[in-house]
Scaffold this active site. Structure first.
Site, short mmCIF file in Angstrom:
data_model
loop_
_atom_site.label_atom_id
_atom_site.label_comp_id
_atom_site.label_asym_id
_atom_site.label_seq_id
_atom_site.Cartn_x
_atom_site.Cartn_y
_atom_site.Cartn_z
N ARG A 106 69.67 -41.27 -18.47
CA ARG A 106 69.19 -42.59 -18.02
C ARG A 106 69.99 -42.92 -16.76
NH1 ARG A 106 68.00 -47.96 -21.51
NH2 ARG A 106 66.19 -46.65 -21.92
N HIS A 133 59.54 -44.27 -17.05
CA HIS A 133 60.09 -44.25 -18.41
C HIS A 133 59.15 -43.41 -19.27
CE1 HIS A 133 62.56 -45.20 -21.69
NE2 HIS A 133 62.37 -46.49 -21.82
N ASP A 228 56.21 -56.05 -20.46
CA ASP A 228 57.62 -55.67 -20.39
C ASP A 228 58.35 -56.81 -19.68
OD1 ASP A 228 60.05 -54.27 -20.29
OD2 ASP A 228 59.46 -53.00 -18.61
N CYS A 269 57.78 -52.65 -24.88
CA CYS A 269 58.72 -51.54 -25.08
C CYS A 269 60.04 -52.00 -25.66
CB CYS A 269 58.95 -50.83 -23.75
SG CYS A 269 59.59 -51.93 -22.47
N ARG A 297 59.43 -44.04 -31.01
CA ARG A 297 60.32 -43.38 -30.06
C ARG A 297 61.00 -42.18 -30.73
NH1 ARG A 297 62.34 -46.03 -25.63
NH2 ARG A 297 63.06 -43.93 -25.16
#
Ligand code: CP
Ligand code: NVA
Length: 309
Positions: A106, A133, A228, A269, A297
């Site tokens: 990340r 992402h 988001d 998300c 996820r």
């Protein structure tokens, strides 16, 4: 079809068949959580996880995924690596490739992840950059498929900031035949290059990608409403300006949800800012699927690790 050795940087280079394989594998891994024959696919393998930004879902789901596939994970805070003292990314990539079987990263800069991948001889997985992402988008697609039983032909309305999450959803959604409508305030539209590539993908898959400044028009009859945060990591200085520009028109609230199809699902998300981009009533309401989306996820990351590493 073999995905071994591939990097996962944007999802742009994954075909519809390859995305389908990732999603089907994730669904199997979910169904057979502790019984899958892929449960030992990382035996004897080590995965490094470099994080330059905070994370709850991505970090924990990757660590658990690696653990459940019988591998070892090493959490590498960027502050503790020599990277923070100026060691070049290329050197870091070459050295880490000699120890590890995969690198999850990340990063604050997408180009750094591209450079890391260029120099790495093991797969690099993008765990969020300001531009993309992709791991999130895989979990999003799995969730839509579970809840609405298909992807092709569905209408997804993304309302809010044309950011990393939006870009990955546009690219992968268009590839899978979803109609993607993006509604942002003027000046916050998704990146033009990403929009162009997503449109080309949509055309190949008999779908479409549209960008508008009208949230109400975008959500009309939508099967999926997605939002988001208005202020992403690294944008905190713009907070007041952004909130003034996004509110009230781009908030996902009950009156916006009423314009969508009655069976619509609402996605986010996470982390969410209640009563900014989404109201508390909507995120806690009957259309919301955010907790299943967050769980997914884990399953999609297991699929990525099992197939790429
Ligand atoms: N959705 C997501 O990536 O969450 P984290 O920032 O907590 O990892
Ligand atoms: N757009 C958000 C996503 C967080 C998971 C950010 O980049 O901060």
């Amino acid at each position: 079809m073999n995905l071994k050795g591939r990097h996962l940087l944007t999802l742009q280079d994954f075909s519809r068949e390859e995305l389908t394989l990732l999603l089907d594998t994730a669904a199997d891994l979910k169904r057979l959580r502790y019984r899958s024959e892929l449960g030992t696919s990382l035996l004897g393998k080590s995965v490094g996880m470099i994080f330059e930004r905070p994370s709850t879902r991505t970090r924990v789901s990757f660590e658990v995924a690696i653990n459940e596939l019988s591998g070892d994970s090493l959490f590498l805070s960027s502050q503790e690596l020599q990277l923070s003292r100026g060691e070049p990314i290329a050197d870091t990539a070459r050295v880490l490739s000699r120890y590890l079987h995969g690198i999850v990263i990340r990063a604050t800069n997408h180009e750094h992840v591209v450079e890391l991948a260029e120099q790495s001889t093991v797969p690099v997985i993008n765990a969020l950059t300001p531009m993309y992402h992709p791991c999130q988008a895989l979990a999003d697609l799995l969730t839509i498929k579970e809840k609405l039983h298909e992807l092709e032909g569905l209408k997804l309305a993304y309302v809010g900031d044309g950011n990393n999450v939006c870009h990955s959803l546009m690219l992968s959604g268009a590839t899978m035949g979803l109609e993607v409508m993006v509604a942002t305030p003027s000046g916050y539209e998704p990146n033009l290059k990403v929009t162009k590539i997503s449109r080309a993908r949509a055309e190949e898959n008999m779908s479409k990608v549209e960008v508008t400044n009208d949230a109400k028009a975008a959500v009309q009859d939508a099967d999926v409403i997605y939002t988001d945060v208005f202020v992403s990591m690294g944008q905190d200085k713009e907070r007041a300006k952004r909130l003034a520009e996004f509110l009230p028109d781009f908030q996902v609230n009950e009156s916006l949800v009423k314009l969508a199809a009655p069976h619509c699902i609402v996605m986010h998300c996470l982390p969410a800012h209640r009563d900014e981009e989404i109201t508390d009533r909507v995120i806690e309401g009957s259309h919301s699927v955010v907790w299943d989306q967050a769980e997914n996820r884990l399953h999609t990351e297991k699929a990525v690790l099992a197939l790429l590493l």
